[in-house]
Design an enzyme around this catalytic site. Structure first.
Site, PDB file in Angstrom:
ATOM      1  N   ASP A 311       7.985 -10.537 -33.058  1.00  0.00           N
ATOM      2  CA  ASP A 311       6.705 -11.167 -32.713  1.00  0.00           C
ATOM      3  C   ASP A 311       6.726 -12.684 -32.811  1.00  0.00           C
ATOM      4  O   ASP A 311       5.782 -13.284 -33.338  1.00  0.00           O
ATOM      5  CB  ASP A 311       5.601 -10.671 -33.661  1.00  0.00           C
ATOM      6  CG  ASP A 311       5.230  -9.233 -33.376  1.00  0.00           C
ATOM      7  OD1 ASP A 311       5.753  -8.676 -32.401  1.00  0.00           O
ATOM      8  OD2 ASP A 311       4.416  -8.675 -34.113  1.00  0.00           O
ATOM      9  N   ASP A 535       1.204  -2.374 -42.523  1.00  0.00           N
ATOM     10  CA  ASP A 535       1.188  -3.529 -41.610  1.00  0.00           C
ATOM     11  C   ASP A 535       0.351  -4.675 -42.169  1.00  0.00           C
ATOM     12  O   ASP A 535       0.429  -5.797 -41.667  1.00  0.00           O
ATOM     13  CB  ASP A 535       0.566  -3.130 -40.265  1.00  0.00           C
ATOM     14  CG  ASP A 535       1.386  -2.112 -39.529  1.00  0.00           C
ATOM     15  OD1 ASP A 535       2.619  -2.226 -39.514  1.00  0.00           O
ATOM     16  OD2 ASP A 535       0.783  -1.172 -38.952  1.00  0.00           O
TER      17      ASP A 535
HETATM   18  C1  BGC Z   1       6.084  -7.317 -43.484  1.00  0.00           C
HETATM   19  C2  BGC Z   1       7.420  -7.413 -44.185  1.00  0.00           C
HETATM   20  C3  BGC Z   1       8.046  -6.047 -44.300  1.00  0.00           C
HETATM   21  C4  BGC Z   1       8.089  -5.367 -42.955  1.00  0.00           C
HETATM   22  C5  BGC Z   1       8.619  -3.959 -43.032  1.00  0.00           C
HETATM   23  C6  BGC Z   1       6.212  -6.592 -42.183  1.00  0.00           C
HETATM   24  O1  BGC Z   1       4.957  -6.363 -41.660  1.00  0.00           O
HETATM   25  O2  BGC Z   1       5.559  -8.593 -43.286  1.00  0.00           O
HETATM   26  O3  BGC Z   1       7.226  -7.951 -45.470  1.00  0.00           O
HETATM   27  O4  BGC Z   1       9.330  -6.148 -44.837  1.00  0.00           O
HETATM   28  O5  BGC Z   1       6.812  -5.329 -42.371  1.00  0.00           O
HETATM   29  O6  BGC Z   1       7.733  -3.097 -43.630  1.00  0.00           O
END
Ligand code: BGC
Length: 597
Positions: A311, A535
């Protein structure tokens, strides 16, 4: 992460101004015109230097007749420059003259084909780059000899690595991890992250999926060494994961590179630790140490698949303030080059390691499927692939739908359908997008990327970790033909309230289980976002991880212009992004499609 950014289809995104395909320090591209010879070549030579040593990566591009065997020649400007150990060619040096002759496996170069070779070398005094190259004795710069003295080295822009540079295998054999195979997933066993596996097994029924390979996210500098004082990371660092992968006899591991300066510029839930101006820190304290670890010869037989910066680049097209709902942070990181230069740097450093396969994140159809976003995004991806001394040869492919929820296929609501003579593209759900599912988008975007200059062999990955849409609410046929909206809404398998919803979606399920080469142009279905990791938090939660509170994760939120002012569709009681969210895993298992047995 994974804010959706819409992007009115009718509004043209303003073309990017500042992002040029630039030739950064250390890259020499010598276009060629060998007048009468059928041999014509284009050579890119990049180095990463440290005191006394360097790694050189060279891409030879054949722009003449097909070659059946090649020898590259060049002359070091300085008498103290030496090739020490090379790969993907047979290297020799006599005085200042260097030759590299093809190996058996890379001698045939079709017109337009490339060979990527390299070496580790030493220098003292200065490390200027060669000013001309030959292939089979024909000058790649049209035969002109430079009349000006060779350029002197530009000082490295980053401090020398604190860890030893990657070492590479001996010159006469191809590097054991390479040459890279076309599709690193074929017939290969993937690494199972034990930290995620343990969390998955803590949820009832989680043992049905806990042996699935998922992405290892390096979402902060501390994650390289491992950290247990953050909510979204465990104590295992990168080396621990790679060592464990060897122990598992895994053939590939998937590592997510996710720490750009000014990260997640259009949303709040996944803001990171680096400020927008901290590109030098990104390079020196994040990418360089990762490259040093991945380049350890101990791991040379492991295919290290990197998913580069989720993103990020598409935000520069759709979420600058000249777009509805755009943000000042996206303006900043576009203007200061943090994303384009950062991604270029990551590609160059990681692409120099023969067993690393770089896949750049390329959004998803519900973001980039409009004409106004499609081509400009492919162009900015190309610009990034050529920034910071990188070339497109460092890119093995792209990944779409990372951590998003877009259905792989919409069998009962195809974008080509029409109802009573009206195209379904005019439905509210599709809203003039050219695509209504991720598979068709991925295949079409691959072709556009090739048109923009990427290698024709690139492959796509689709993150299917959470795009399953099964369960009791899954339609079994098309909707009524009373209107385009009734038809699309009745038949679509993606049950989100709006395609712009991206956070902890209620009703979503696990998607296709990871598998290699499922469709033409697709290298694999993969699970990059680990199911059960949030998320974003559904309310403000203080944390030390730099994570903000984005109301798109709040189920009571009624939306904004980017999701058509709809409800967020998020599950309640979610922790911050990356933190463990068992209720989400239960929901995903319940709604899995294909269903879990
Ligand atoms: C987060 C990360 C995380 C990843 C996997 C992202 O949305 O910001 O900290 O490692 O998701 O879960």
């Amino acid at each position: 992460m994974n804010v959706w950014r819409r992007l009115s289809g009718r509004r043209r995104a303003v073309a990017l101004a500042g992002a040029s395909a630039l030739v950064a320090g250390g890259l020499v591209t010598l276009p060629v015109t060998a007048a009468h010879a059928a041999t014509q070549c284009d050579v890119a030579y990049t180095t990463n230097d440290w005191q006394g040593g360097f790694t050189a990566n060279i891409t030879i591009r054949n722009i003449g007749d097909p070659l059946n065997g090649w020898t590259l020649g060049f002359t070091f400007p300085d008498a103290n420059q030496r090739v020490q150990q090379g790969w993907s060619a047979r290297w020799s040096q006599s005085g200042r003259n260097v030759t590299a002759q093809n190996e058996a496996y890379n001698g045939n170069l079709a017109t337009g084909g490339t060979a990527s070779i390299g070496f580790n070398g030493s220098w003292s005094g200065s490390n200027p780059r060669p000013t001309s190259f030959t292939v089979n004795g024909v000058a790649c710069n049209g035969g002109t000899t430079p009349t000006t003295p060779p350029p002197t080295t530009t000082p490295p822009t980053t401090p020398p690595p604190t860890t030893p540079p990657p070492t590479t295998p001996p010159p006469t054999t191809p590097p054991p991890g390479g040459p890279r195979v076309d599709n690193p997933y074929v017939n290969a066993r993937g690494y199972v992250n034990p930290e995620w596996k343990a969390k998955a097994e803590s949820v009832a029924g989680g043992n049905r999926i806990s042996n699935t390979p998922t992405g290892v996210w390096l979402d902060r500098i501390a994650a390289i060494e491992g950290t247990d004082n953050s909510q979204s990371n465990g104590p295992m660092g990168l080396r621990d994961h790679l060592d464990e992968a060897l122990r598992q006899n895994a053939q590939y591991i998937q590592v997510v590179i996710y720490n750009l300066p000014g990260r997640d510029c259009a949303a709040l839930a996944s803001n990171g630790e680096l400020q927008a101006h901290e590109l030098p820190r990104y390079k020196a304290q994040y990418i360089d140490p990762i490259a040093a670890i991945m380049g350890d010869t101990k791991y040379r037989n492991l295919r290290i698949i990197t998913v580069i910066e989720i993103d990020s680049l598409p935000n520069l097209v759709t979420n600058t303030t000249n777009n509805p709902g755009g943000t000042a942070m996206c303006d900043t990181v576009k203007a200061n080059g943090a994303y384009v230069e950062g991604v270029g740097y990551a590609l160059a450093k990681l692409g120099a390691i023969p067993n690393v396969y770089n896949y750049i994140d390329a959004g998803h159809h519900g973001w980039l499927g409009w004409d106004s976003n499609f081509v400009p995004t492919a162009q900015i991806l190309r610009d990034a692939a050529r920034a910071s001394g990188s070339t497109t040869a460092n890119v093995h492919g792209f990944i779409v739908n990372t951590a998003n929820y877009s259905a792989l296929r919409e069998p009962y609501a195809r974008v080509t359908d029409s109802v009573n003579g009206q195209t379904v593209r005019q439905s509210k759900w599709i809203d003039w997008n050219q695509y209504n599912d991720e598979l068709s988008f991925a295949q079409a975007f691959r072709q556009e990327l090739v048109r923009q200059g990427f290698d024709s062999g690139i492959g796509m990955l689709i993150d299917t970790s959470r795009n399953g849409w099964g369960g009791a609410n899954r339609p079994t046929g098309a909707g009524p033909t009373t209107s385009v909206d009734a038809y699309v809404d009745g038949g679509r398998v993606d049950r989100r309230i709006h395609k712009g919803n991206w956070c902890n979606q209620a009703g979503a399920g696990l998607g296709e289980r990871p598998r290699a080469a499922p469709e033409p142009g697709i290298d694999a279905y993969v699970w990059i976002k680990p199911p059960g990791e949030s998320d974003g938090s559904s309310r403000e939660i203080p944390n030390n991880d730099g994570k903000g509170f984005d109301r798109m994760c709040d189920p009571t939120y009624t939306g904004n212009e980017r999701n058509g002012n709809n409800r967020s569709g998020a599950l309640p009681d979610a922790p911050i992004s990356g933190a463990w969210f068992p209720a989400q895993l239960s929901e995903l298992m319940r709604n899995a499609y294909p269903p879990l047995s």
